[in-house]
Motif scaffolding. Structure first.
Motif, PDB file in Angstrom:
ATOM      1  N   MET A  29     117.702  17.163  11.028  1.00 27.03           N
ATOM      2  CA  MET A  29     117.865  17.707  12.381  1.00 27.03           C
ATOM      3  C   MET A  29     116.604  18.441  12.819  1.00 27.03           C
ATOM      4  SD  MET A  29     121.511  19.124  13.327  1.00 27.03           S
ATOM      5  CE  MET A  29     122.563  19.442  11.934  1.00 27.03           C
ATOM      6  N   PRO A  30     115.933  17.930  13.849  1.00 27.35           N
ATOM      7  CA  PRO A  30     114.680  18.566  14.282  1.00 27.35           C
ATOM      8  C   PRO A  30     114.907  19.955  14.859  1.00 27.35           C
ATOM      9  CG  PRO A  30     115.317  16.764  15.755  1.00 27.35           C
ATOM     10  CD  PRO A  30     116.255  16.737  14.605  1.00 27.35           C
ATOM     11  N   ALA A  31     116.050  20.170  15.522  1.00 27.16           N
ATOM     12  CA  ALA A  31     116.328  21.467  16.136  1.00 27.16           C
ATOM     13  C   ALA A  31     116.383  22.560  15.068  1.00 27.16           C
ATOM     14  CB  ALA A  31     117.638  21.403  16.898  1.00 27.16           C
ATOM     15  N   LEU A  58     108.146  34.455  12.988  1.00 22.52           N
ATOM     16  CA  LEU A  58     108.478  35.829  13.372  1.00 22.52           C
ATOM     17  C   LEU A  58     108.329  36.777  12.183  1.00 22.52           C
ATOM     18  CD1 LEU A  58     111.566  35.832  15.750  1.00 22.52           C
ATOM     19  CD2 LEU A  58     109.408  37.065  16.029  1.00 22.52           C
ATOM     20  N   ILE A  59     108.833  36.325  11.029  1.00 22.21           N
ATOM     21  CA  ILE A  59     108.763  37.179   9.836  1.00 22.21           C
ATOM     22  C   ILE A  59     107.311  37.394   9.426  1.00 22.21           C
ATOM     23  CG2 ILE A  59     109.349  37.334   7.384  1.00 22.21           C
ATOM     24  CD1 ILE A  59     111.943  35.832   8.070  1.00 22.21           C
ATOM     25  N   ILE A  60     106.528  36.307   9.441  1.00 24.53           N
ATOM     26  CA  ILE A  60     105.107  36.453   9.100  1.00 24.53           C
ATOM     27  C   ILE A  60     104.439  37.388  10.096  1.00 24.53           C
ATOM     28  CG2 ILE A  60     102.887  35.236   8.958  1.00 24.53           C
ATOM     29  CD1 ILE A  60     104.451  32.831   7.838  1.00 24.53           C
ATOM     30  N   GLY A  61     104.799  37.218  11.367  1.00 28.57           N
ATOM     31  CA  GLY A  61     104.275  38.097  12.408  1.00 28.57           C
ATOM     32  C   GLY A  61     104.557  39.562  12.088  1.00 28.57           C
ATOM     33  N   ALA A  62     105.805  39.832  11.695  1.00 26.56           N
ATOM     34  CA  ALA A  62     106.187  41.202  11.362  1.00 26.56           C
ATOM     35  C   ALA A  62     105.410  41.703  10.149  1.00 26.56           C
ATOM     36  CB  ALA A  62     107.689  41.270  11.094  1.00 26.56           C
ATOM     37  N   MET A  63     105.099  40.767   9.219  1.00 24.95           N
ATOM     38  CA  MET A  63     104.372  41.166   8.009  1.00 24.95           C
ATOM     39  C   MET A  63     102.922  41.558   8.315  1.00 24.95           C
ATOM     40  SD  MET A  63     106.427  40.558   5.344  1.00 24.95           S
ATOM     41  CE  MET A  63     106.237  39.504   3.938  1.00 24.95           C
ATOM     42  N   VAL A  64     102.300  40.853   9.267  1.00 24.93           N
ATOM     43  CA  VAL A  64     100.875  41.123   9.511  1.00 24.93           C
ATOM     44  C   VAL A  64     100.646  42.210  10.564  1.00 24.93           C
ATOM     45  CG1 VAL A  64     100.152  38.819   8.804  1.00 24.93           C
ATOM     46  CG2 VAL A  64     100.644  39.264  11.213  1.00 24.93           C
ATOM     47  N   SER A 111     113.979  27.268  12.244  1.00 21.53           N
ATOM     48  CA  SER A 111     113.542  27.977  11.042  1.00 21.53           C
ATOM     49  C   SER A 111     112.040  28.224  11.074  1.00 21.53           C
ATOM     50  CB  SER A 111     113.951  27.230   9.770  1.00 21.53           C
ATOM     51  OG  SER A 111     113.936  25.863   9.957  1.00 21.53           O
ATOM     52  N   ILE A 112     111.278  27.310  11.718  1.00 20.01           N
ATOM     53  CA  ILE A 112     109.834  27.556  11.854  1.00 20.01           C
ATOM     54  C   ILE A 112     109.604  28.814  12.688  1.00 20.01           C
ATOM     55  CG2 ILE A 112     107.712  26.719  12.953  1.00 20.01           C
ATOM     56  CD1 ILE A 112     108.595  23.887  12.081  1.00 20.01           C
TER      57      ILE A 112
END
Lengths: 254, 287, 343
Positions: C1-3, C14-20, C8-9
């Motif tokens: 399922m592409p959606a 978002l999580i990586i964003g919050a980490m940096v 999840s991407i």
């Protein structure tokens, strides 16, 4: 017989909504309760399904006294019901609405859900399978992924049936299933009820549409002012003087 | 003995104020089934409007109260039109949140306009009188007499006038009232008008013996809720009786138990009541 | 399922964003604000699972937040317990009290529940305020320690605290996600929808409501405890009813009954009100009407609004080719008919 009520009585303040009703719901049949507005039909349902506790009298299910059990315990024993107004969660899909109906047959708890344990996965699958099975039974496999808010009135009725069936019931109480739908759709629901009985599920319904009842029901009870005034097959009921009077408003003497 | 009479009179005075506030709350609840959390803000504004009219325009105390009744009553109507009417068919959680929103806004507004400081309201009735050997200030007597007069007027209005009877009819059966041709919108507005007016009267009468500040409605509204649960949500006599019961309990509790915790009495009372009767003392449901 | 993968991407991004973020935002003040809004978010998630998913508006949650904060404060300052032991105990104490209060409060419904919990919240506040010998009364509790080291990891710096709180926030969101997307969550929603119906399909409403109430106080307590060790000072005002109204505003603006709502609403409102510092005392002048307007026009907040737009846009996109075809078809038919008439 499957369910028996003995001297069932319910008073609200000074008003007696149901008075001394003895009724036997027979296994594997379509039982119907009819009566004019305010005759106490819905109250009777609420008493049997545990939503109300009777003022006096008893409800016996398969020889067991269930008079004072809460509704969820009664459901666990195999008594399901629908309501006059179908309260679906409109922002969720049809499948999601029905799936929760099998929750009572599962054992997993909050921790299982958070940790996604084996038991959780097994039981989630079981519930999903059950939901698909009953949706297939009521003929809605084509709309399982639609939002409940977007389906037709008749489909909503069927979803409500499916939800009741998902609890694995022995007997299903249907509160005016044909209210608010047209006669063609009513036919369809009647067929569905027959199909349920064929599956071994006992049906008990309240209905206003007399034609439907007379054709469908194996056994009918007539309530008037909370009291049982007649009981029997459709012919017996149609020829009963008291019933005719009650329906034609021949209660001038009272 | 002297302390007891003094405290009983105190209880009567507090009770009068509580009853008036609770009356407005219970009327709105009876008609619309909304727990109007913003009612405390109406009470607070009632005091400020009276105070301002007296200070700014040198109005006479009574004229100031009259202005306050009109202003706050109209504010109530505005609330009904702009907020509660659009939410008529929304889930019940929405009314409550909307009411809280109004409460927060009105309090912040009061703070902006009048500042956060505590203010006192002077009264032309500051003299001390002697009744049956107890010394009382005239203002306290006025609160009691005023409250009773207002209650009698309200009673006459509800029972003897057509408009009043529509309110009662609608409280008893909204759908039925609509069916017999009562304009439910009009009744709802009228109820909010009266409710706001009662809050303004209660606040204006009691302000001279209390203080005026933006948060003055907090405790009063919480207690008014306790009272209408005590007296039955929507019941008029219940609100009056409940108000006096709480008033007496508090003033006696403060003397004989603890002054620090006198404000807790109401809440403990409520917690006890709802623990045993989850639908209030006089729930009408047939369970 | 592409959606699915798309979602999840976005989540991972978002999580990586919050980490940096700590590497991008050098300004310690803003890092502090962000950390603080994460703490509030945890409490709002607690409120959301109860009010949003189960339909019970608790106005006592500022009280539970304060219980969590004071439990941690007292256990570390007065008892001298290790921070982590105290943190766990604080959560247990809060949910224990939550259990007892829920047992009674949940017998009431709707308005009665809201009023009951409002009073409970007020009593908690009064007790903290007046019980001088235990809580220090209005003077508050000072000298609460920062989280103690775990092995080599210390939590003294602002950045390390940020990561610690981020960890707790992500854990909270994960727990909420898993609950909401399980039958347990659907059970809660069924209760919100109609308690009567829920009971007749065999759901023990009391048991489920109590579970969700305790869970919700657990997160309020966790947030309170984290707050105490982050700010290092607490006073009775953190239990005042004004706090519950703040939490409600965050929840409503973000979206009540949505998974992303609490964090969206909290970060947005906290940072906006920080930028408008001068407004601090008058922020309710804006937030109050906002609360009312949102509940009237967008009852599911920003997140609900966005998903509605997305759905409309998606439907439009899906429909367009078919409609185009249909319209060209009918156009040509009209033309043909015209021709027939002319002929």
């Amino acid at each position: 017989m499957l369910i028996e009520t003995r001297n069932l009585t319910k008073q609200f303040g000074g008003l007696t909504a149901v008075k001394d009703v003895d009724f036997e719901i027979e296994k594997g049949k379509i039982n119907a309760i009819i009566g004019p507005n305010g005759a106490g039909k819905s109250t009777f349902f609420n008493l049997v399904s545990g939503s109300y506790i009777p003022t006096s009298g008893q409800v016996i299910y398969r020889g067991k006294d269930i008079t004072k059990l809460p509704p969820n315990k009664i459901a666990e024993l195999g008594v399901a019901r629908t309501f006059q107004t179908t309260n679906l969660f409109e922002q969720a899909t049809v499948l999601d609405n029905v799936i929760v109906g099998h929750r009572l047959r599962t054992k997993y708890n909050l921790l299982d859900a958070v940790l996604r344990t084996k038991r959780y996965k097994k039981e989630e699958k079981k519930c999903k399978d059950k939901a698909m099975e009953v949706l297939d039974f009521v003929g809605l496999t084509n709309i399982t992924d639609q939002l409940a808010g977007n389906i037709t009135q008749e489909e909503k009725k069927r979803v409500a049936f499916a939800l009741a069936l998902a609890t694995d019931p022995e007997v299903v109480f249907l509160d005016e299933p044909a209210a608010g739908i047209n006669s063609g759709e009513t036919e369809g629901l009647a067929e569905l009820m027959k199909k349920m009985v064929k599956r071994g599920i006992t049906v008990c319904l309240i209905e206003h549409k007399m034609q439907m009842i007379m054709k469908l029901a194996d056994k009918i009870m007539v309530l008037n002012y909370g009291e049982k005034i007649a009981e029997g097959s459709s012919e017996e009921i149609m020829n009963n003087q008291d019933v005719i009077e009650a329906y034609l408003g021949g209660d001038a003497s009272a | 003995m002297d302390i007891l009479t003094q405290q009983l009179f105190n209880g009567l005075t507090i009770g009068s104020v509580y009853s008036l506030v609770a009356l407005g709350l219970t009327l709105v609840y009876g008609i619309l089934h909304i727990p109007n959390f913003a009612h405390g803000a109406l009470y607070m504004l009632g005091a400020y409007v009276t105070l301002t009219s007296m200070l700014l325009w040198n109005f006479n105390y009574w004229l100031a109260i009259a202005i306050s009744i009109v202003v706050v009553g109209l504010l109530g109507v505005l609330m009904e039109r702009l907020v509660f009417n659009p939410l008529k068919n929304a889930p019940p959680i929405h009314d409550k949140i909307a009411a809280i929103g109004i409460l927060l806004f009105l309090e912040a507004l009061a703070q902006l306009v009048w500042g956060a400081d505590y203010r006192t309201m002077s009264t032309p009735y500051g003299e001390v009188v002697n009744v049956f050997g107890t010394t009382l200030t005239m203002q306290r007597v006025l609160i009691n007499v005023g409250a009773i007069v207002v209650m009698i007027l309200l009673y006459l209005f509800l029972k003897k006038t057509f408009m009043g009877s529509t309110i009662i009819a609608m409280a008893q059966n909204r759908k039925g009232a609509h069916l017999v041709g009562i304009n439910t919108n009009k009744v709802a507005m009228l109820t909010f008008l009266i409710s706001g007016g009662l809050a303004a009267i209660a606040a204006s009468l009691s302000a001279p013996i209390n203080l005026v500040f933006p948060g003055m409605g907090h405790l009063v509204i919480l207690k008014a809720f306790v009272i209408i649960i005590l007296g039955g949500m929507g019941s008029v006599p219940g609100a009056i009786l409940g108000g006096y019961i709480l008033g007496f309990t508090e003033s006696l509790g403060a003397t004989y138990i603890s002054n620090d915790y006198k404000d807790v009495i109401a809440f403990v009372l409520l917690i006890i009541i709802l623990s045993f009767k989850p639908k209030g003392l006089f729930s009408k449901e047939g369970f | 399922m592409p959606a699915m993968t798309k979602k999840s991407i976005a989540l991972i991004a978002l999580i990586i964003g919050a980490m940096v973020i700590p590497f991008i935002i050098q300004n310690e003040y803003w890092l502090h604000i962000l950390t603080l809004s994460f703490i509030w978010s945890i409490a709002v998630y607690g409120l959301n699972i109860l009010a949003g998913y189960t339909g019970y508006l608790s106005l006592a949650h500022a009280g539970f937040f304060a219980i969590g904060a004071y439990a941690l404060g007292l256990l570390t300052v007065k008892v001298g317990l290790n921070y982590w032991v105290a943190l766990i105990l604080a959560c247990i104490i809060t949910s224990g009290i939550g259990f007892l209060i829920g047992l009674i409060a949940l017998r009431t419904r709707e308005h009665f529940f809201a009023i009951y919990t409002l009073c409970v919240g007020y009593v908690i506040y009064l007790v903290i305020d007046k019980w001088d010998s235990l809580t220090g009364g209005v003077r508050g509790l000072i000298g609460i320690p920062a989280p103690s080291n775990i092995g080599p990891i210390s939590f003294q710096s602002a950045t390390s605290q940020y990561y610690l709180i981020l960890f707790f926030l992500l854990a909270t969101v994960l727990v909420m996600y898993r609950i909401v997307h399980s039958l347990t969550g659907r059970t809660f929603i069924a209760i919100r929808n109609s308690e009567e119906l829920a009971q007749t399909i065999g759901i023990s409403t009391m048991k489920n409501k109590l579970t969700v109430f305790v869970l919700s106080t657990f997160f309020a307590g966790l947030a309170g405890a984290l707050y105490a060790s982050f700010i290092r000072f607490i006073g009775p005002d953190i239990g005042y009813t004004a706090i519950i109204f703040d939490l409600l505003t965050y929840l409503l603006v973000g979206g009540i009954g949505t998974l992303a709502g609490p964090v969206v609403g909290t970060i947005l409102i906290v940072s906006v009100s920080q930028s408008l510092q001068f407004l601090q005392d008058y922020r309710m002048l804006i937030f109050g009407p906002m609360l009312t307007l949102i509940i009237i026009f967008y009852p599911r907040g920003i997140v609900g609004m966005v998903s509605e737009w997305k759905m409309k846009w998606f439907n439009k996109k899906k429909k367009t080719p078919a409609e185009k075809w249909k319209s060209t078809y009918s156009d040509s038919k009209d033309v043909r008919e015209d021709k027939v008439k002319e002929g």
